[in-house]
Write an enzyme that holds these catalytic residues in place. Structure first.
Site, short mmCIF file in Angstrom:
data_model
loop_
_atom_site.label_atom_id
_atom_site.label_comp_id
_atom_site.label_asym_id
_atom_site.label_seq_id
_atom_site.Cartn_x
_atom_site.Cartn_y
_atom_site.Cartn_z
N LYS A 1 0.85 -1.20 0.00
CA LYS A 1 0.00 0.00 0.00
C LYS A 1 0.88 1.25 0.00
CE LYS A 1 -3.80 -2.48 2.04
NZ LYS A 1 -4.38 -3.07 3.23
N GLN B 1 -4.90 -1.91 9.42
CA GLN B 1 -4.68 -3.22 8.81
C GLN B 1 -5.20 -4.33 9.73
OE1 GLN B 1 -3.29 -3.69 5.65
NE2 GLN B 1 -3.94 -5.80 5.95
N ASP C 1 -11.54 2.29 3.36
CA ASP C 1 -11.84 0.87 3.17
C ASP C 1 -13.36 0.66 3.07
OD1 ASP C 1 -9.83 -0.98 2.87
OD2 ASP C 1 -9.42 -1.19 5.01
#
Ligand code: NAP
Length: 285
Positions: free
Chosen positions: A53, A97, A120
């Site tokens: 990322k 994460q 997200d």
């Protein structure tokens, strides 16, 4: 021979567009889109995802922050970091994460992320907005699949779409996005009876089960489009999807390979959501 739906090339093309738009954003605002990724502990797979990322952000010219916290981090410390990032004007997207170490409550921390920075699209506010169609962000993996279908000229409207899997991050939002594109959608799961008879109806079949060689040739209709979300390891430890590729490919009109299909699009959609968040924060439509 089936058309290979090329996630790598599509991802590159979308990232080029994001890079160009980032330059325009910088000229207009003097700022870069900023993504903060928070990782707790030493999970090796998570570390690879976070590194990828970070690399992707650098590639398109974003500001990228990685906050690597030790395994022993407390819930209060993690929550405090998220609050700090919520109020940081240089940060437009926040991603925690997963999985988190067992002593931490993932749901609590995800609820703390400002929905405007929830790139997200996991916050209940964003999940609700996706359901009613007023969303700011779309969940990355399903959104990437819609882009793949569109950019390969595959019509969704009016098609019979079958999604195997009903997780909150893939199956359910995938079904919603296909519905939004006017597909006629069926969701299957582990309690579905005679799965093959349902999947054989599909013009577009999406598999998000997480089992190697799960989708076999007798489960697909001749000429169907097959999207393989699975990321599994075969007997030799090699990365593979859910679909028995060599058996299924001769029967279908288009198929995603694994690797190189759905996977590369997921981070690209995260970049797109971050750019969108930055533009919204700057008052640019
Ligand atoms: P998950 O939460 O484990 O969900 C799996 C789904 O498959 C569940 O809904 C389950 O049904 C269903 N299922 C299991 N066995 C079945 C069976 N025999 N027949 C029909 N349905 C069955 O997994 P996930 O998070 O959605 O991920 C699925 C796969 O996609 C994994 O391999 C994951 O690594 C991969 N993935 C890839 C990306 C990417 O970027 N490429 C992103 C996310 C995930 P029940 O609900 O009834 O248990």
């Amino acid at each position: 021979m089936a058309m290979l739906i090329d996630g790598k090339a599509t991802s590159r093309a979308v990232r080029d567009e994001i890079r160009a738009e980032t330059e325009r954003f910088l000229k207009a605002t003097g700022m870069l889109p900023g993504l903060a990724v928070v990782i707790v502990g030493e999970d090796p797979a998570s570390q690879i995802y976070v590194r990828n990322k970070h690399k992707a952000c650098e590639e398109v010219g974003f500001l990228s922050q990685v906050h690597a916290l030790p395994e022993a981090t407390t819930q209060e410390e993690l929550d405090a970091l998220v609050e700090k990032l919520n109020h940081d004007p240089a940060i437009h997207g926040i991603l925690v994460q997963l999985p988190l170490p067992k002593h931490l409550d993932a749901e609590e921390v995800l609820l703390r992320i400002d929905p405007e920075k929830d790139v997200d699209a996991f916050h209940p506010v964003n999940v609700g907005k996706i359901m009613i169609g007023t969303d700011s962000f779309l969940p990355c993996t399903p959104a990437g699949i819609i882009v793949l279908l569109k950019r390969h000229g595959i019509e969704i409207a009016g098609k019979r779409c079958v999604v195997i899997g009903r997780s909150n991050i893939v199956g359910k939002p995938m079904a919603l996005l296909l519905l939004r594109e006017n597909g006629t959608v069926t969701i299957c799961h582990s309690r579905t009876k005679d799965l093959a008879s349902v999947t054989r109806e599909a013009d577009i079949l999406v598999s998000s089960v997480g089992k190697a060689k799960f989708v076999t040739a007798d489960m697909v209709k001749e000429g169907a489009v097959v999207i393989d979300v699975g990321m599994n390891r075969d007997e030799a430890g090699k990365l593979c999807g859910d679909v028995d590729f060599s058996a299924v490919e001769p029967h279908v009109s288009a198929i995603t390979p694994v690797p190189g299909g759905v996977g590369p699009m997921t981070i690209t959609m995260l970049l797109q959501n971050t750019l969108k968040a930055a533009k919204k924060a700057a008052g640019i439509a």
